[in-house]
Motif scaffolding. Sequence first.
Motif, PDB file in Angstrom:
ATOM      1  N   GLY A  68      -6.347   2.164 -11.668  1.00  0.00           N
ATOM      2  CA  GLY A  68      -6.572   0.962 -12.466  1.00  0.00           C
ATOM      3  C   GLY A  68      -5.481   0.750 -13.508  1.00  0.00           C
ATOM      4  N   LEU A  69      -4.995   1.838 -14.083  1.00  0.00           N
ATOM      5  CA  LEU A  69      -3.893   1.744 -15.041  1.00  0.00           C
ATOM      6  C   LEU A  69      -2.628   1.227 -14.344  1.00  0.00           C
ATOM      7  N   ALA A  70      -2.360   1.727 -13.152  1.00  0.00           N
ATOM      8  CA  ALA A  70      -1.218   1.220 -12.378  1.00  0.00           C
ATOM      9  C   ALA A  70      -1.419  -0.256 -12.057  1.00  0.00           C
ATOM     10  N   ARG A  71      -2.634  -0.616 -11.726  1.00  0.00           N
ATOM     11  CA  ARG A  71      -2.939  -2.012 -11.406  1.00  0.00           C
ATOM     12  C   ARG A  71      -2.714  -2.914 -12.618  1.00  0.00           C
ATOM     13  N   ALA A  72      -2.998  -2.401 -13.810  1.00  0.00           N
ATOM     14  CA  ALA A  72      -2.784  -3.180 -15.033  1.00  0.00           C
ATOM     15  C   ALA A  72      -1.303  -3.483 -15.254  1.00  0.00           C
ATOM     16  N   GLU A  73      -0.433  -2.669 -14.657  1.00  0.00           N
ATOM     17  CA  GLU A  73       1.017  -2.880 -14.760  1.00  0.00           C
ATOM     18  C   GLU A  73       1.526  -3.838 -13.675  1.00  0.00           C
ATOM     19  N   GLU A  78       1.655  -7.264 -11.244  1.00  0.00           N
ATOM     20  CA  GLU A  78       1.501  -8.714 -11.413  1.00  0.00           C
ATOM     21  C   GLU A  78       0.131  -9.116 -10.855  1.00  0.00           C
ATOM     22  N   PRO A  79      -0.715  -9.793 -11.651  1.00  0.00           N
ATOM     23  CA  PRO A  79      -2.035 -10.192 -11.141  1.00  0.00           C
ATOM     24  C   PRO A  79      -1.910 -11.022  -9.861  1.00  0.00           C
ATOM     25  N   GLY A  80      -2.703 -10.662  -8.857  1.00  0.00           N
ATOM     26  CA  GLY A  80      -2.704 -11.373  -7.591  1.00  0.00           C
ATOM     27  C   GLY A  80      -1.597 -10.972  -6.638  1.00  0.00           C
ATOM     28  N   SER A  81      -0.703 -10.080  -7.079  1.00  0.00           N
ATOM     29  CA  SER A  81       0.410  -9.638  -6.228  1.00  0.00           C
ATOM     30  C   SER A  81      -0.100  -8.764  -5.090  1.00  0.00           C
ATOM     31  N   GLU A  82       0.788  -8.500  -4.148  1.00  0.00           N
ATOM     32  CA  GLU A  82       0.428  -7.611  -3.045  1.00  0.00           C
ATOM     33  C   GLU A  82       0.009  -6.243  -3.570  1.00  0.00           C
ATOM     34  N   LEU A  83       0.747  -5.725  -4.554  1.00  0.00           N
ATOM     35  CA  LEU A  83       0.398  -4.432  -5.135  1.00  0.00           C
ATOM     36  C   LEU A  83      -0.990  -4.475  -5.755  1.00  0.00           C
ATOM     37  N   ASP A  84      -1.281  -5.505  -6.523  1.00  0.00           N
ATOM     38  CA  ASP A  84      -2.595  -5.667  -7.150  1.00  0.00           C
ATOM     39  C   ASP A  84      -3.695  -5.648  -6.091  1.00  0.00           C
ATOM     40  N   GLN A  85      -3.506  -6.385  -5.021  1.00  0.00           N
ATOM     41  CA  GLN A  85      -4.509  -6.454  -3.960  1.00  0.00           C
ATOM     42  C   GLN A  85      -4.687  -5.110  -3.252  1.00  0.00           C
ATOM     43  N   LEU A  86      -3.584  -4.406  -3.007  1.00  0.00           N
ATOM     44  CA  LEU A  86      -3.676  -3.081  -2.381  1.00  0.00           C
ATOM     45  C   LEU A  86      -4.448  -2.104  -3.268  1.00  0.00           C
ATOM     46  N   ARG A 129     -11.889   0.164  -4.407  1.00  0.00           N
ATOM     47  CA  ARG A 129     -13.181  -0.056  -3.723  1.00  0.00           C
ATOM     48  C   ARG A 129     -13.466   1.061  -2.727  1.00  0.00           C
ATOM     49  N   ASP A 130     -12.430   1.503  -2.015  1.00  0.00           N
ATOM     50  CA  ASP A 130     -12.602   2.641  -1.106  1.00  0.00           C
ATOM     51  C   ASP A 130     -13.073   3.878  -1.863  1.00  0.00           C
ATOM     52  N   LEU A 131     -12.561   4.051  -3.067  1.00  0.00           N
ATOM     53  CA  LEU A 131     -12.928   5.250  -3.827  1.00  0.00           C
ATOM     54  C   LEU A 131     -14.394   5.242  -4.239  1.00  0.00           C
ATOM     55  N   TRP A 132     -15.011   4.075  -4.351  1.00  0.00           N
ATOM     56  CA  TRP A 132     -16.465   4.038  -4.577  1.00  0.00           C
ATOM     57  C   TRP A 132     -17.176   4.647  -3.373  1.00  0.00           C
ATOM     58  N   VAL A 133     -16.710   4.298  -2.175  1.00  0.00           N
ATOM     59  CA  VAL A 133     -17.283   4.854  -0.947  1.00  0.00           C
ATOM     60  C   VAL A 133     -17.116   6.373  -0.957  1.00  0.00           C
TER      61      VAL A 133
END
Length: 189
Positions: free
Chosen positions: A42-47, A49-57, A63-67
Amino acid sequence: MRIYTRKGDDGTTGLYFGGRVAKDSALPTAYGTVDEAQAFIGLARAEAEPGSELDQLLVAIERDLWVLMADLATDETNRAKLVAGETLVTDAMVASLERRIDDLSARFTMPSEFVVPGGNRVAAALDVARTVVRRAERDSLAAAAPGSRVVAYLNRLSDLLWTMARWQEGDSLTARAVAPLAGEAEKGA
């Protein structure tokens, strides 16, 4: 509804589908480290760009980690209640990570030497997340049920995070020279 229940004051924690174990036992140790890895992702995601490919990945991985945490938080007597892909890690989830690694790896030249983390903020955050995922993998060895795909998933995830970090470094990866160790620099002088 209050966030605290006081049930864990005795040093135990509840498992998915019931049962309680000591907080320092193998299951909560493993899924707790996965939870920590998810926070660093999540910290990496905060860095990113919102909506970018990286953000989506990264959202998909979170979500997988919840599983994965549900899989680890289930006592063996209740494993039949787990649902593939929802609360049980599957071969397809592991294969999906492999496809992502292959896709990203094709976009840049792999480094031929050891990488010095910190090429940029997002890559550094991904490298920290990778090291926590590696610890989660080690912790999961004692916790994962026989036949579980948790360890394989975490193994591939650490590879994916390393690949993502290199991808995010982009041109800076090849442009940066690896600095010699202080002693080696003096030897050449």
